[in-house]
Scaffold this active site. Structure first.
Site, PDB file in Angstrom:
ATOM      1  N   LEU A  56       0.844  -1.202   0.000  1.00 47.08           N
ATOM      2  CA  LEU A  56       0.000   0.000   0.000  1.00 47.08           C
ATOM      3  C   LEU A  56       0.880   1.254   0.000  1.00 47.08           C
ATOM      4  O   LEU A  56       0.765   2.118   0.863  1.00 47.08           O
ATOM      5  CB  LEU A  56      -0.970  -0.016   1.186  1.00 47.08           C
ATOM      6  CG  LEU A  56      -2.229   0.839   1.001  1.00 47.08           C
ATOM      7  CD1 LEU A  56      -3.156   0.223  -0.043  1.00 47.08           C
ATOM      8  CD2 LEU A  56      -2.981   0.997   2.323  1.00 47.08           C
ATOM      9  N   GLY A  57       1.768   1.334  -1.005  1.00 47.96           N
ATOM     10  CA  GLY A  57       2.564   2.543  -1.207  1.00 47.96           C
ATOM     11  C   GLY A  57       1.764   3.560  -2.005  1.00 47.96           C
ATOM     12  O   GLY A  57       0.535   3.564  -1.960  1.00 47.96           O
ATOM     13  N   SER A  82       1.045  -5.189   3.815  1.00 44.52           N
ATOM     14  CA  SER A  82       2.304  -4.503   3.564  1.00 44.52           C
ATOM     15  C   SER A  82       3.218  -4.813   4.734  1.00 44.52           C
ATOM     16  O   SER A  82       2.808  -5.510   5.672  1.00 44.52           O
ATOM     17  CB  SER A  82       2.083  -3.000   3.398  1.00 44.52           C
ATOM     18  OG  SER A  82       1.499  -2.479   4.562  1.00 44.52           O
ATOM     19  N   ARG A  83       4.455  -4.328   4.661  1.00 44.45           N
ATOM     20  CA  ARG A  83       5.398  -4.674   5.729  1.00 44.45           C
ATOM     21  C   ARG A  83       4.824  -4.364   7.102  1.00 44.45           C
ATOM     22  O   ARG A  83       4.946  -5.115   8.030  1.00 44.45           O
ATOM     23  CB  ARG A  83       6.730  -3.951   5.523  1.00 44.45           C
ATOM     24  CG  ARG A  83       7.677  -4.712   4.606  1.00 44.45           C
ATOM     25  CD  ARG A  83       8.810  -3.839   4.153  1.00 44.45           C
ATOM     26  NE  ARG A  83       8.318  -2.658   3.428  1.00 44.45           N
ATOM     27  CZ  ARG A  83       9.082  -1.701   2.931  1.00 44.45           C
ATOM     28  NH1 ARG A  83      10.390  -1.749   3.093  1.00 44.45           N
ATOM     29  NH2 ARG A  83       8.554  -0.682   2.276  1.00 44.45           N
ATOM     30  N   HIS A 138       4.116  -4.237 -20.181  1.00 42.59           N
ATOM     31  CA  HIS A 138       4.815  -3.358 -19.235  1.00 42.59           C
ATOM     32  C   HIS A 138       4.641  -1.897 -19.671  1.00 42.59           C
ATOM     33  O   HIS A 138       5.633  -1.164 -19.796  1.00 42.59           O
ATOM     34  CB  HIS A 138       6.302  -3.736 -19.130  1.00 42.59           C
ATOM     35  CG  HIS A 138       6.897  -3.360 -17.791  1.00 42.59           C
ATOM     36  ND1 HIS A 138       7.827  -4.124 -17.136  1.00 42.59           N
ATOM     37  CD2 HIS A 138       6.665  -2.285 -16.992  1.00 42.59           C
ATOM     38  CE1 HIS A 138       8.166  -3.536 -15.994  1.00 42.59           C
ATOM     39  NE2 HIS A 138       7.472  -2.414 -15.878  1.00 42.59           N
ATOM     40  N   ALA A 157       2.148   0.129 -18.094  1.00 41.92           N
ATOM     41  CA  ALA A 157       1.307   0.819 -17.113  1.00 41.92           C
ATOM     42  C   ALA A 157       1.803   2.242 -16.843  1.00 41.92           C
ATOM     43  O   ALA A 157       1.041   3.095 -16.407  1.00 41.92           O
ATOM     44  CB  ALA A 157       1.229   0.023 -15.811  1.00 41.92           C
ATOM     45  N   GLU A 189      10.495 -10.809 -19.251  1.00 41.27           N
ATOM     46  CA  GLU A 189      10.113  -9.893 -20.323  1.00 41.27           C
ATOM     47  C   GLU A 189      11.253  -9.743 -21.327  1.00 41.27           C
ATOM     48  O   GLU A 189      12.417  -9.724 -20.914  1.00 41.27           O
ATOM     49  CB  GLU A 189       9.764  -8.520 -19.730  1.00 41.27           C
ATOM     50  CG  GLU A 189       8.554  -8.584 -18.829  1.00 41.27           C
ATOM     51  CD  GLU A 189       8.298  -7.279 -18.061  1.00 41.27           C
ATOM     52  OE1 GLU A 189       8.962  -6.273 -18.354  1.00 41.27           O
ATOM     53  OE2 GLU A 189       7.436  -7.294 -17.174  1.00 41.27           O
ATOM     54  N   GLY A 199       3.057  -4.829 -10.529  1.00 44.00           N
ATOM     55  CA  GLY A 199       4.319  -4.671  -9.792  1.00 44.00           C
ATOM     56  C   GLY A 199       5.481  -5.090 -10.688  1.00 44.00           C
ATOM     57  O   GLY A 199       5.847  -4.389 -11.632  1.00 44.00           O
ATOM     58  N   ARG A 200       6.055  -6.245 -10.352  1.00 41.37           N
ATOM     59  CA  ARG A 200       7.104  -6.829 -11.179  1.00 41.37           C
ATOM     60  C   ARG A 200       6.698  -8.273 -11.474  1.00 41.37           C
ATOM     61  O   ARG A 200       6.059  -8.923 -10.646  1.00 41.37           O
ATOM     62  CB  ARG A 200       8.440  -6.824 -10.429  1.00 41.37           C
ATOM     63  CG  ARG A 200       9.124  -5.464 -10.373  1.00 41.37           C
ATOM     64  CD  ARG A 200       9.761  -5.096 -11.702  1.00 41.37           C
ATOM     65  NE  ARG A 200      10.504  -3.837 -11.639  1.00 41.37           N
ATOM     66  CZ  ARG A 200      10.006  -2.653 -12.001  1.00 41.37           C
ATOM     67  NH1 ARG A 200       8.757  -2.558 -12.444  1.00 41.37           N
ATOM     68  NH2 ARG A 200      10.752  -1.569 -11.930  1.00 41.37           N
TER      69      ARG A 200
END
Lengths: 336, 336
Positions: B172-173, B194-195, B299, B301, B281, B251-252
């Site tokens: 949740l950044g 999240s962390r 990729h 976004a 990718e 994300g990744r």
């Protein structure tokens, strides 16, 4: 003592007749109607419309009361209403009632109800999804990836940001309002045109669609189809929208002059379009098929399993209210 | 009197050297950098990385100060930093810094900045667009319409409603928060992992991704890639998400165990996926190409002309701040 039902002596309950004009009905919906009504199913009958209506009107228990109409394949007009004078209620399984002659219904005291807000949020979601798709080239990227081009072809046109875009909504009813609410969360600026300004909204009102188009980056067609809104997006409006402009249509195909839209897209007079509806469905102008800046779906903006089940409840609720003389849930007519 | 520049007698200004590791740069961006810096362009050099770095380090004015790195084709690791000891600043043109060894940078006092929030809203928009697309089958409908099937084939599977869906966001950044804000406007219920829990948000926190998946209809991967988040969506998490569940990954690629994702989609252990990123990718598992419930973009976004111009400003702003000794705009390191 055995109950009357168990004893087999009770009369089967007399179910009221219901004219049904809907080509496809899921099994649950069909069963729910069949339990409550004697269904006179036009598409199952195989008869031409006049013969079907005459037969229904001549039956012992004519459909004195109710019809379920949707999809637009059958028009409820003067001839229809003349053929079944027993009719007192028409329910549209769609939000649009452009297939029902409201004036003729009102003149004869036939009540009209529609699906109400059952579809509104789904249609609004679909409109936003199509707008993101057009701006960000999602379906075009999809084709690019699926065709295996990514590893072999580097360059790809940039998309455009949704935030900050001025979105002009034509028709700020249930659906238009929900589209506005969603797009505000993306940082869009909302403008609108409708028959009259709405008191309770903070969005800028435009008296005519041409001025709305001139000031907007995106035009969303979310109005009903009637004689005033047929081709409300015409050549002039497309020109006013301009070469970076985008059209989203989740209203009715005929709200937009489709031939002019094809031309405008062909020569780059506007930038792109997201279309769930077309003028001659299921026919889609073949010119669109080769355009990467057009996103098309086949009139499915209302098409979720959740809305299907809500529609079932709304339909049966309205029919039961009509048959028991209660006020209708989602009345369109009489206007009072 | 002629100005020194016009007289031709002035020394040309000495531009600071800038190591450049970005394959494609639009002309405006390139010109803006060239005006300010002496560009040592790795991809233009055609040299192997060690030779390129050694050459730069041996020059009269070694890149004592700055590098621009993005895209992940080059890793800034201990060997890289050893080769150019003059380096004091690394700027990532992406939001992710998984291609930069932050620990090694910190140990040597090399500052790291990234693109900050330049891309956040575009990525959030793209995530929401892909989720609507998967739920409402937009790209699948697109293929259906373009292939001319609408007039000849009536039946089409229903989509699903977005409203009411429980969306579990991993990370949740900036981006995750913007996704949450947007989806709230659609009536979704937001959960997150999240962390650590965030104080200022009303969403329910889950200590681990497995529990988050069990309670969610949709999982959105919006976290950075590091050793803790590699394959954070694994076989168990996919199973916990369940057969009606949907994965969105902006994300990744390596945040998701792609092989397990392919398997889960193949056998219907989850319902669908929207993927902007992939593990290798530009390679995409060929199994996805035949799946109608998968939406793929390459990729992109972050890929808007607006974010491109914001990135230019952020890049030059950070570089100018570094060279003039001011605090960096979008500092990643040192953590203080």
């Amino acid at each position: 003592m055995a109950s009357p039902a168990a004893s087999g002596e009770a009369e089967p309950p007399v179910l009221p007749a219901l004219l049904l004009f809907r080509r496809r009905l899921d099994a649950t919906f069909h069963a729910a109607l069949r339990r409550r009504y004697r269904l006179l199913d036009f598409f199952a009958s195989g008869e031409p419309l006049p013969a079907f209506l005459a037969g229904a009107a001549a039956s012992l228990d004519p459909p004195r009361a109710a019809g379920v109409v949707g999809g637009g394949a059958v028009r409820v007009d003067a001839a229809f209403l003349d053929a079944v004078p027993s009719l007192g209620f028409v329910f549209s399984t769609g939000a649009g009632v452009d297939h029902i002659d409201l004036h003729e219904c009102e003149r004869r005291g036939v009540a009209v109800a529609n699906s109400g807000t059952v579809y509104s949020s789904d249609v609004a979601d679909h409109a936003v999804g199509m707008l993101i798709d057009v701006l960000r080239r999602v379906s075009a990227a999809e084709r690019f990836v699926r065709s295996g081009l990514w590893p072999v072809q580097g360059d790809y046109p940039l998309g455009n940001k949704l935030g900050g875009k001025r979105v002009g909504i034509i028709g700020l009813g249930n659906i238009g309002s929900l589209i506005a609410k969603r797009l505000q969360a993306f940082g869009c600026v909302i403008y609108y045109n409708s028959r009259r300004p709405r008191d309770s909204v903070p969005y800028k009102y435009f008296l005519n669609v041409h001025d709305l188009a001139s000031e907007s980056d995106v035009l969303v067609v979310a109005c009903a189809l009637n004689k005033d809104t047929r081709h409300i997006v015409n050549k002039d409006v497309l020109e006013a929208l301009g070469k970076d402009g985008i059209i989203i249509n989740i209203g009715r195909g005929a709200n937009v002059d489709e031939m002019e839209l094809v031309r405008a897209l062909k020569v780059g007079r506007i930038a792109g379009a997201g279309l769930d509806v077309f003028e001659n469905e299921p026919k889609v102008p073949a010119e669109f098929f080769s355009m990467d800046n057009v996103v098309m779906t086949h009139h499915v903006a209302v098409f979720t399993s959740e809305s299907r089940s809500d529609l079932r409840d709304t339909t049966i609720g309205n029919l039961e209210d009509f048959f028991s003389g209660k006020p209708l849930l989602t009345l369109v007519l009489p206007w009072s």
